[in-house]
Design a protein around this motif. Structure first.
Motif, PDB file in Angstrom:
ATOM      1  N   TYR A 128     -39.057  32.649  20.433  1.00 43.03           N
ATOM      2  CA  TYR A 128     -39.053  32.683  21.919  1.00 43.03           C
ATOM      3  C   TYR A 128     -38.620  34.084  22.596  1.00 43.03           C
ATOM      4  O   TYR A 128     -38.077  34.402  23.312  1.00 43.03           O
ATOM      5  CB  TYR A 128     -37.580  31.830  22.298  1.00 43.03           C
ATOM      6  N   ARG A 129     -39.267  34.976  21.839  1.00 39.14           N
ATOM      7  CA  ARG A 129     -39.391  36.339  22.146  1.00 39.14           C
ATOM      8  C   ARG A 129     -40.696  36.795  22.910  1.00 39.14           C
ATOM      9  O   ARG A 129     -41.903  36.760  22.438  1.00 39.14           O
ATOM     10  CB  ARG A 129     -39.243  37.390  20.886  1.00 39.14           C
ATOM     11  N   SER A 130     -40.355  37.342  24.340  1.00 37.80           N
ATOM     12  CA  SER A 130     -41.581  37.321  24.901  1.00 37.80           C
ATOM     13  C   SER A 130     -41.329  38.463  25.847  1.00 37.80           C
ATOM     14  O   SER A 130     -40.021  39.007  26.149  1.00 37.80           O
ATOM     15  CB  SER A 130     -42.247  36.110  25.829  1.00 37.80           C
ATOM     16  N   THR A 131     -42.620  39.046  26.720  1.00 36.13           N
ATOM     17  CA  THR A 131     -42.394  39.930  27.806  1.00 36.13           C
ATOM     18  C   THR A 131     -43.251  39.443  28.960  1.00 36.13           C
ATOM     19  O   THR A 131     -43.887  38.232  28.969  1.00 36.13           O
ATOM     20  CB  THR A 131     -43.144  41.215  27.464  1.00 36.13           C
ATOM     21  N   LYS A 132     -43.086  39.875  30.049  1.00 35.43           N
ATOM     22  CA  LYS A 132     -43.842  39.513  31.248  1.00 35.43           C
ATOM     23  C   LYS A 132     -45.281  39.543  31.053  1.00 35.43           C
ATOM     24  O   LYS A 132     -45.916  38.568  31.505  1.00 35.43           O
ATOM     25  CB  LYS A 132     -43.457  40.141  32.500  1.00 35.43           C
TER      26      LYS A 132
END
Length: 728
Positions: free
Chosen positions: A649-653
């Motif tokens: 669940y690690r993300s960027t825009k």
């Protein structure tokens, strides 16, 4: 960094308000001239067995049902059966309470029952009766994840709390009885203790710290016979005589006692291993992760030699798809393996649940004795070890232990539970009735009805008559004994819903847990309409949904149990799968696809896409998602749902936008749970529970499946409807 959020949500869900979806309904209304009402109550919710129980109630004025004027329950569904009191009684448990059938008086009496209709999931925890049936051990739930471990004397109903805080389980109890019922062992914390129930209830038993056997779990001990106990400490196998218990308890804290039977080739881990021994402690079976079986000879010379393999065969291929293995080892016989498994080797073969019975042949290779479809029951051996009852979905086959000759086959409707009353009589509880069957004389006797399809009064005798779900003929009710007998000449009166004083009908309930409610219209005196059950008109909040999300990263550990539990509770979860998992476990990916679950993408590689040393582009994200789609299709011949989230669940825009441009919807969850906002909003992050398959606490003796079942029941009891992510 991997993270498992199941424990987090087990606590959080208690704080989130919400009501569930309907699932309780009333039907088969009838009233006679005596103002007595007949009706059925049916539960149809995930996590409960669906059946229709028959009730009878005498109307009085405008009074709704309360704890002081409870209706009679005329049927008794056998969700659990136990023989107690040396076969004099049968204990029957279901969502409405506990009843005892007395064979001498041929009567059924409720000893404990609910004062209202149970509205929660109400899954039953197990009960372990002593072999002589004089004592019961069970767990009483005190919180969402803990309970009290209790032993009760059947005759007096006195009880003793063995442990005030034990991890709650819907499948197992940390107790094992000796064959003669004089002793039992139990787990408390990380220690094993012995107990003598007769001395316990007479107040003569020594203090608990003097009854400690050693460090371990209940899986670290196994009774050999009435006198001896096998205890595994690390890799050393000990044989303890019960006559040494008093001395053993005093010195167990200082050094191990007992005869050494040998050493294992690896340390025994009760977290994922179980063991079984034969009646003279000369052989041992080790079951690991409910998927592999090892068979060894023990060293009775006391020289602490390593155990000698009795089989050079690998059983991994035979049991690869298993999720539960139980072993029954009758005296003077080869062990019997009861194996529950999941199969589905190809997309066209369908998804199957299978139960099989295995034993060892003359070369100590596993051979299959019988195989049949899905059932949650397991083989049950008679009190003297002479017969083995093998239940399938709609019949029970009875074999002579050892020769494995079939001596009886009992055909019936869907079987819920069975137990041996004695050495020859088997009590069979199915969805229609509970009967006792003599395997030698082949005689069968109806004890009482389990459920009701239709009911009325007989026009000649005025007695209540009813049919169960699959019955073609009526049975008649004996109100003095609360039992039923076949009634060939039944003549039901025409069903009426109105008499001189009342009219009864069903209508919509205000309570969201009910599909409808029973309403009574008074026709004499003060004209009034009231609800028979006042709970049905208590207004509740609208339903609330939540999704169980399972992330398949790089391990298939626990997957079979997850699939089976979701099937048991009729839950459709959402899996997120990545290419590395598919590459390592293609057959497990096919199982997931064939289970009917929703399956989304977890990208192709199991990497932290936000790592500062990782350079990303929009095309990289799109290509990773596309490759994962292709890998999944090649393995399963099915398409992924257009849902995804980045690993961990690690993300960027940019990552999320790239997935959106590829046609995917992003499913988010905050890694820092302290920042969670549980209020409804535009995102669904507070409505999912993510769980990583195979990730568990190495210091915990609880299995992943036990934790998951607790989580599911906590959600259902908090009135959540568990749905796929796409239905949020």
């Amino acid at each position: 960094m991997k993270k498992n959020f199941s424990a987090l949500f087990l606590a959080l869900i208690i704080l989130i308000p919400g009501m569930g979806f309907a699932g309780i309904s009333f039907d088969n209304l009838a009233i006679n001239d005596d103002d007595t009402v007949l009706y059925t109550v049916t539960h149809d919710k995930p996590g409960v067995i669906s059946y229709s129980a028959l009730f009878s109630h005498k109307l009085s004025g405008t009074e709704s049902i309360t704890s002081s004027n409870l209706p009679d329950i005329l049927t008794c569904y056998p969700e659990q059966l136990n023989s107690i009191g040396n076969g004099k009684f049968i204990q029957v448990r279901n969502r409405f309470g506990t009843a005892i059938y007395d064979f001498e008086n041929e009567s059924l009496n409720w000893i404990a029952r609910t004062s209202v209709i149970p509205e929660k999931s109400f899954s039953l925890s197990p009960v372990i009766a002593s072999p002589d049936g004089l004592y019961l051990v069970f767990m009483r739930k005190v919180s969402s994840s803990t309970g009290e471990l209790i032993i009760q004397e059947v005759a007096s109903r006195k009880y003793v709390i063995l442990d005030k805080e034990v991890p709650y389980s819907y499948s197992e109890l940390p107790v094992k009885w000796a064959a003669d019922s004089k002793h039992f062992v139990y787990q408390k914390g990380n220690s094993i203790y012995f107990s003598t129930p007769d001395a316990m209830f007479k107040g003569l038993q020594v203090a608990e710290h003097c009854r400690r056997i050693g460090t371990g779990t209940i899986e670290s001990v196994q009774w050999v016979n009435s006198d001896k106990l096998v205890f595994i400490d690390s890799d050393i196998i000990y044989l303890i005589d019960s006559r040494e218990f008093a001395t053993f308890g005093m010195y167990a804290n200082y050094f191990p006692l007992g005869k050494i039977l040998g050493r294992l080739w690896e340390k025994f881990s009760s977290k994922d291993m179980k063991f079984y021994v034969n009646s003279d402690a000369s052989q041992i079976i080790i079951v690991k992760a409910d998927s592999s079986v090892s068979y060894y000879e023990l060293d009775t010379s006391g020289n602490a030699l390593y155990v000698e393999p009795l089989s050079s065969f690998s059983h991994m291929s035979t049991l690869y798809n298993s999720y539960k293995i139980d072993v029954v080892w009758p005296k003077n016989s080869k062990p019997i393996f009861w194996v529950n498994s999941l199969t589905g080797a190809g997309a066209s073969s369908g998804f199957l649940r299978n139960c099989s019975i295995f034993t060892f042949d003359s070369k100590n290779s596993l051979k299959e004795l019988s195989s049949f479809g899905d059932t949650s029951l397991k083989v049950t051996v008679s009190n003297d070890g002479g017969y083995a009852a093998v239940p399938s979905a709609n019949e029970v086959s009875v074999y002579t232990v050892g020769s494995w000759d079939m001596v009886a086959k009992i055909a019936c409707s869907k079987i819920e539970s069975i137990c041996w009353r004695n050495t020859k009589e088997l009590v069979v509880g199915n969805e229609d009735n509970v009967s006792v069957y003599n395997v030698e004389t082949k005689k069968q006797k109806l004890l009482f009805l389990s459920s009701c399809k239709s009911a009325a009064w007989d026009s000649v005798t005025g007695q209540i008559i009813a049919k169960s779900k699959n019955d073609a003929k009526y049975s008649v009710y004996n109100p003095e004994k609360n039992t039923w007998v076949p009634f060939e000449s039944a003549q039901p009166v025409k069903t009426e819903v109105q008499n001189e004083n009342y009219r009864i009908y069903t209508a919509k309930a205000k309570n969201a847990r009910y599909d409808n409610g029973i309403y009574v219209r008074c026709l004499t005196g003060k004209v009034n309409t009231f609800a028979l059950y006042k709970e049905t008109v208590q207004k509740t909040a609208p339903g609330r949904k939540i999704a169980l999300v399972f992330d398949l990263l790089d391990s298939a550990d626990g997957l079979n149990s997850v699939i089976e539990l979701c099937h048991k509770y009729n839950i459709r979860p959402t899996y997120f799968i990545n290419g590395e998992f598919i590459r390592r476990y293609p057959s497990d990916a096919r199982k997931v696809a064939l289970s009917g679950a929703e399956v989304g993408s977890l990208f192709y590689a199991c990497v932290d896409l936000t790592d500062e040393f990782f350079t990303l582009s929009e095309d990289y994200i799109k290509n990773g998602l596309a490759r994962n789609e292709d890998e999944y299709y090649q393995a399963t011949k099915k398409e992924l749902a257009l849902l995804w989230h980045a690993p961990f669940y690690r993300s960027t825009k940019m990552i999320r936008d790239a997935g959106t441009s590829a046609g995917y919807s992003y499913i988010d969850f905050p890694v820092d749970y302290k920042s969670m906002d549980t209020k409804p909003g535009k995102t669904i992050e507070s409505q999912i529970i993510p769980v990583t398959i195979g990730l568990s606490n190495p210091d915990s003796s609880e299995t992943f499946a036990q934790k998951l079942e607790l989580l599911i029941n906590s959600l259902l009891d908090a009135d959540y409807e568990i749905v796929p992510v796409s239905e949020l």
